[in-house]
Motif scaffolding. Structure first.
Motif, PDB file in Angstrom:
ATOM      1  N   ASP A  91       0.790  -1.234   0.000  1.00 11.66           N
ATOM      2  CA  ASP A  91       0.000   0.000   0.000  1.00 11.66           C
ATOM      3  C   ASP A  91       0.824   1.287   0.000  1.00 11.66           C
ATOM      4  O   ASP A  91       0.256   2.373  -0.137  1.00 11.66           O
ATOM      5  N   GLN A  92       2.142   1.193   0.146  1.00  9.11           N
ATOM      6  CA  GLN A  92       2.937   2.424   0.178  1.00  9.11           C
ATOM      7  C   GLN A  92       3.613   2.736  -1.150  1.00  9.11           C
ATOM      8  O   GLN A  92       4.432   3.659  -1.232  1.00  9.11           O
ATOM      9  N   ARG A  93       3.287   1.991  -2.196  1.00 13.83           N
ATOM     10  CA  ARG A  93       3.998   2.135  -3.482  1.00 13.83           C
ATOM     11  C   ARG A  93       4.049   3.592  -3.967  1.00 13.83           C
ATOM     12  O   ARG A  93       5.108   4.127  -4.288  1.00 13.83           O
TER      13      ARG A  93
ATOM     14  N   ASN B 145       3.399   6.379  -2.343  1.00 14.14           N
ATOM     15  CA  ASN B 145       4.008   7.296  -1.385  1.00 14.14           C
ATOM     16  C   ASN B 145       5.531   7.167  -1.412  1.00 14.14           C
ATOM     17  O   ASN B 145       6.258   8.137  -1.216  1.00 14.14           O
ATOM     18  N   ARG B 146       6.006   5.937  -1.672  1.00  6.15           N
ATOM     19  CA  ARG B 146       7.456   5.735  -1.817  1.00  6.15           C
ATOM     20  C   ARG B 146       7.959   6.483  -3.046  1.00  6.15           C
ATOM     21  O   ARG B 146       9.035   7.083  -3.034  1.00  6.15           O
ATOM     22  N   SER B 147       7.170   6.453  -4.129  1.00  9.62           N
ATOM     23  CA  SER B 147       7.565   7.162  -5.356  1.00  9.62           C
ATOM     24  C   SER B 147       7.682   8.659  -5.105  1.00  9.62           C
ATOM     25  O   SER B 147       8.596   9.311  -5.592  1.00  9.62           O
TER      26      SER B 147
ATOM     27  N   GLY C 121      11.315  -0.713   2.119  1.00 10.53           N
ATOM     28  CA  GLY C 121      10.668  -0.067   0.973  1.00 10.53           C
ATOM     29  C   GLY C 121      11.104   1.371   0.693  1.00 10.53           C
ATOM     30  O   GLY C 121      11.708   1.654  -0.350  1.00 10.53           O
ATOM     31  N   PHE C 122      10.826   2.254   1.625  1.00  8.76           N
ATOM     32  CA  PHE C 122      11.126   3.675   1.383  1.00  8.76           C
ATOM     33  C   PHE C 122      12.628   3.915   1.164  1.00  8.76           C
ATOM     34  O   PHE C 122      13.016   4.818   0.424  1.00  8.76           O
ATOM     35  N   SER C 123      13.465   3.105   1.811  1.00  2.28           N
ATOM     36  CA  SER C 123      14.917   3.347   1.764  1.00  2.28           C
ATOM     37  C   SER C 123      15.460   3.280   0.347  1.00  2.28           C
ATOM     38  O   SER C 123      16.311   4.083  -0.043  1.00  2.28           O
TER      39      SER C 123
ATOM     40  N   ASP D 284      14.264  -0.676  12.434  1.00  2.00           N
ATOM     41  CA  ASP D 284      13.098  -1.485  12.788  1.00  2.00           C
ATOM     42  C   ASP D 284      13.469  -2.275  14.044  1.00  2.00           C
ATOM     43  O   ASP D 284      14.623  -2.653  14.225  1.00  2.00           O
ATOM     44  N   SER D 285      12.475  -2.528  14.899  1.00  2.00           N
ATOM     45  CA  SER D 285      12.779  -3.270  16.132  1.00  2.00           C
ATOM     46  C   SER D 285      12.829  -4.774  15.881  1.00  2.00           C
ATOM     47  O   SER D 285      13.235  -5.534  16.757  1.00  2.00           O
ATOM     48  N   SER D 286      12.417  -5.212  14.685  1.00  6.38           N
ATOM     49  CA  SER D 286      12.423  -6.644  14.398  1.00  6.38           C
ATOM     50  C   SER D 286      13.710  -7.035  13.659  1.00  6.38           C
ATOM     51  O   SER D 286      14.048  -6.466  12.615  1.00  6.38           O
TER      52      SER D 286
ATOM     53  N   GLU E 116      16.545  -1.513  16.266  1.00  9.36           N
ATOM     54  CA  GLU E 116      16.388  -0.745  17.509  1.00  9.36           C
ATOM     55  C   GLU E 116      14.959  -0.234  17.647  1.00  9.36           C
ATOM     56  O   GLU E 116      14.250  -0.068  16.648  1.00  9.36           O
ATOM     57  N   ASP E 117      14.575   0.030  18.876  1.00 12.46           N
ATOM     58  CA  ASP E 117      13.256   0.615  19.123  1.00 12.46           C
ATOM     59  C   ASP E 117      13.210   2.059  18.597  1.00 12.46           C
ATOM     60  O   ASP E 117      14.168   2.818  18.762  1.00 12.46           O
ATOM     61  N   ALA E 118      12.087   2.416  17.992  1.00 17.79           N
ATOM     62  CA  ALA E 118      11.966   3.722  17.340  1.00 17.79           C
ATOM     63  C   ALA E 118      12.185   4.877  18.314  1.00 17.79           C
ATOM     64  O   ALA E 118      12.929   5.812  18.024  1.00 17.79           O
TER      65      ALA E 118
ATOM     66  N   ASP F 201       6.492   5.359   9.641  1.00 17.37           N
ATOM     67  CA  ASP F 201       5.391   4.507   9.159  1.00 17.37           C
ATOM     68  C   ASP F 201       5.158   3.372  10.156  1.00 17.37           C
ATOM     69  O   ASP F 201       5.452   2.211   9.873  1.00 17.37           O
ATOM     70  N   PRO F 202       4.633   3.716  11.339  1.00 21.50           N
ATOM     71  CA  PRO F 202       4.507   2.709  12.400  1.00 21.50           C
ATOM     72  C   PRO F 202       3.380   1.719  12.142  1.00 21.50           C
ATOM     73  O   PRO F 202       2.516   1.967  11.296  1.00 21.50           O
ATOM     74  N   PRO F 203       3.375   0.600  12.881  1.00 19.61           N
ATOM     75  CA  PRO F 203       2.228  -0.316  12.789  1.00 19.61           C
ATOM     76  C   PRO F 203       0.982   0.380  13.336  1.00 19.61           C
ATOM     77  O   PRO F 203       1.090   1.416  13.984  1.00 19.61           O
TER      78      PRO F 203
HETATM   79  N1  SAH Z   1       7.338   1.164   6.273  1.00 23.16           N
HETATM   80  C1  SAH Z   1       7.245  -0.252   6.033  1.00 23.16           C
HETATM   81  C2  SAH Z   1       6.088  -0.903   6.752  1.00 23.16           C
HETATM   82  C3  SAH Z   1       6.089  -0.677   8.242  1.00 23.16           C
HETATM   83  S1  SAH Z   1       5.205  -1.879   9.131  1.00 23.16           S
HETATM   84  C4  SAH Z   1       7.180  -0.512   4.536  1.00 23.16           C
HETATM   85  O1  SAH Z   1       7.183   0.442   3.743  1.00 23.16           O
HETATM   86  O2  SAH Z   1       7.146  -1.678   4.144  1.00 23.16           O
HETATM   87  C5  SAH Z   1       5.633  -1.484  10.743  1.00 23.16           C
HETATM   88  C6  SAH Z   1       7.015  -1.947  11.196  1.00 23.16           C
HETATM   89  O3  SAH Z   1       7.250  -1.377  12.466  1.00 23.16           O
HETATM   90  C7  SAH Z   1       7.169  -3.451  11.384  1.00 23.16           C
HETATM   91  O4  SAH Z   1       8.218  -3.924  10.564  1.00 23.16           O
HETATM   92  C8  SAH Z   1       7.529  -3.622  12.870  1.00 23.16           C
HETATM   93  O5  SAH Z   1       8.527  -4.621  13.090  1.00 23.16           O
HETATM   94  C9  SAH Z   1       8.071  -2.252  13.223  1.00 23.16           C
HETATM   95  N2  SAH Z   1       7.961  -1.862  14.638  1.00 23.16           N
HETATM   96  C10 SAH Z   1       6.932  -2.091  15.485  1.00 23.16           C
HETATM   97  N3  SAH Z   1       7.170  -1.491  16.685  1.00 23.16           N
HETATM   98  C11 SAH Z   1       8.370  -0.867  16.593  1.00 23.16           C
HETATM   99  C12 SAH Z   1       9.153  -0.058  17.475  1.00 23.16           C
HETATM  100  N4  SAH Z   1       8.734   0.224  18.710  1.00 23.16           N
HETATM  101  N5  SAH Z   1      10.335   0.426  17.042  1.00 23.16           N
HETATM  102  C13 SAH Z   1      10.765   0.157  15.781  1.00 23.16           C
HETATM  103  N6  SAH Z   1      10.067  -0.585  14.906  1.00 23.16           N
HETATM  104  C14 SAH Z   1       8.891  -1.099  15.291  1.00 23.16           C
END
Ligand code: SAH
Length: 409
Positions: free
Chosen positions: A208-210, A212-214, A234-236, A251-253, A279-281, A313-315
């Motif tokens: 869904d960000q295609r 917006n990335r452009s 994606g955006f990077s 990303d924290s994952s 790392e955590d955002a 672009d948080p969850p």
């Molecule tokens: N911008 C991405 C989609 C983001 S989805 C794209 O264009 O594809 C949300 C992401 O936030 C997930 O990958 C999840 O792992 C990450 N996330 C969730 N909580 C976080 C936090 N506290 N710190 C950093 N990243 C986090």
């Protein structure tokens, strides 16, 4: 004519169906015929017995998801016409059959008059996801018809509903329904992405960000970019292609960071402009130093990296209405941090994908954040979901993605 079991509404509760809203809430129901359980196809009637709709029943607040407002059988002919109409629309707007972009959403639930069903296309693979038990029960029929509609466009259908229907605890919630394909490189606007549809989030990628990335690509030249919540990065890569000076993806994952690094190698092997951080955002934002303050003072935090293009672009912070208040506070806190840290003359791309957070809610949360950070901010663009994620005009709830592009003085 197939005889579907009946759900009868209370007096006056048929109005929203007459306006083609595709949901029946449990409070609207008077009588449910014996034998109706989760996933059963039902016929919805008014209190006088007048036909209103055919849909999937499921216990819960949304009791019926409407498949048709006509008195038709839900059979191969029905699935064919819905899926064909979804493909026709993507062809009409030039999204399907584009060699430079083989990644798109073919079916977007209510937006394509198929509530509870999502189908994303990645090259020759369709990833199908059920959000309702009814769609889960129909998955094999849908897959069979999908193969007919798509013809040689796809060779594989992967079904991925383990995370969307976790309570079913059945086997085969994640499995191939047609072919087997491990070659998972998709192309979005000429950039390559390894899509992990076996284990990744959603259907493996955020389609869904295609657009917006452009847009971001156009603003990236010479910028120092922070892509926060990067997932697969994606955006990077749009920023790198747009000529960014450096790009940091956070990303924290750990899995997300691994995917991002893989994708850097696919598109810009060995490019020293990119770095990824697991790392955590909030922690990461806290650690950024700003080089330029209005009064010319330095931050003194010791960190040299300063960013003038930031993506947030948080969850989804709110998955249901009850979580709205806290979610808005979360958006304010996050955006405030970014406003405090972004360089003078910086650009912020900020998003919310929570369905219950409206455009106005979100704008208000970001407005509060700007005021708290005491920055001068101008709105450059108001962003939303792309055309392959259409909104059914009778179902405004389908508008879930909203974003703002802001110029921060
Ligand atoms: N911008 C991405 C989609 C983001 S989805 C794209 O264009 O594809 C949300 C992401 O936030 C997930 O990958 C999840 O792992 C990450 N996330 C969730 N909580 C976080 C936090 N506290 N710190 C950093 N990243 C986090």
């Amino acid at each position: 004519m197939i005889h579907y079991r009946k759900v009868q509404l209370r007096k006056g509760k048929e109005e929203s169906l007459r306006r083609f809203h595709p949901w029946v809430f449990s409070g609207a129901i008077d009588k449910i015929e014996k034998g109706i359980g989760d996933g059963v196809i039902v016929r919805v009637e008014s209190h006088t017995g007048e036909f209103l709709a055919i849909g999937h029943y499921q216990e819960g607040s949304i009791a019926v998801r409407v498949l048709s407002f006509s008195d038709v059988a839900i059979d191969d002919v029905f699935w064919f016409s819905r899926l064909k109409s979804a493909l026709d629309m993507r062809q009409a707007i030039g999204i399907a059959d584009n060699p430079n972009n083989n990644t798109y959403r073919l079916v977007h639930g209510e937006g394509d008059n198929l509530p509870g069903l999502v189908i994303d296309i990645y090259g020759k693979t369709a990833v199908m996801q059920a959000h309702s038990i009814g769609m889960h029960l129909c998955r094999k029929e849908i897959a069979r018809v999908l193969a007919v509609v798509m013809q040689s466009r796809i060779s594989t259908i992967y079904y991925k509903s383990e995370t969307t229907l976790p309570y079913l605890e059945e086997k085969e919630m994640n499995c191939f329904l047609l072919g087997v394909n491990e070659d998972n490189i998709a192309i979005e606007n000429g950039l390559k992405f390894r899509v992990d549809w076996l284990r990744g989030q959603k259907t493996g990628f955020f389609v869904d960000q295609r657009e917006n990335r452009s847009l971001l690509e156009h603003y990236a030249k010479g910028k120092r970019v922070l892509n926060m919540f990067c997932y697969t990065g994606g955006f990077s890569f749009y920023a790198m292609r747009g000529g960014a000076e450096l790009v940091h993806s956070v990303d924290s994952s750990a899995k997300a960071i691994e995917l991002t690094k893989d994708n850097v190698e696919l598109n810009f092997p060995g490019d020293p402009r990119h770095e990824a951080f697991c790392e955590d955002a909030f922690k990461f934002l806290e650690g950024i130093g700003r080089e330029s303050h209005d009064d010319g003072s330095k931050d003194g935090s010791g960190k040299t990296t300063a960013y003038n293009l930031i993506i947030l672009d948080p969850p989804a912070f709110a998955k249901h209405r009850g979580a709205l208040h806290n979610a808005l506070k979360g958006y304010t806190r996050l955006n405030q941090k970014a406003f405090e840290k972004i360089e003078k003359g910086g650009i912020l791309f900020t998003f919310s994908c929570s369905q219950v957070v409206t455009k106005d809610h979100f704008r208000n949360a970001v407005f509060t954040a700007a005021a708290l950070a005491k920055r001068k901010v101008r709105i450059l663009h108001q962003l939303h979901q792309p055309a392959d994620h259409p909104i059914n005009i009778y179902h405004p709830e389908g508008e879930y993605l909203k974003g703002l592009v802001l110029y921060v003085e």
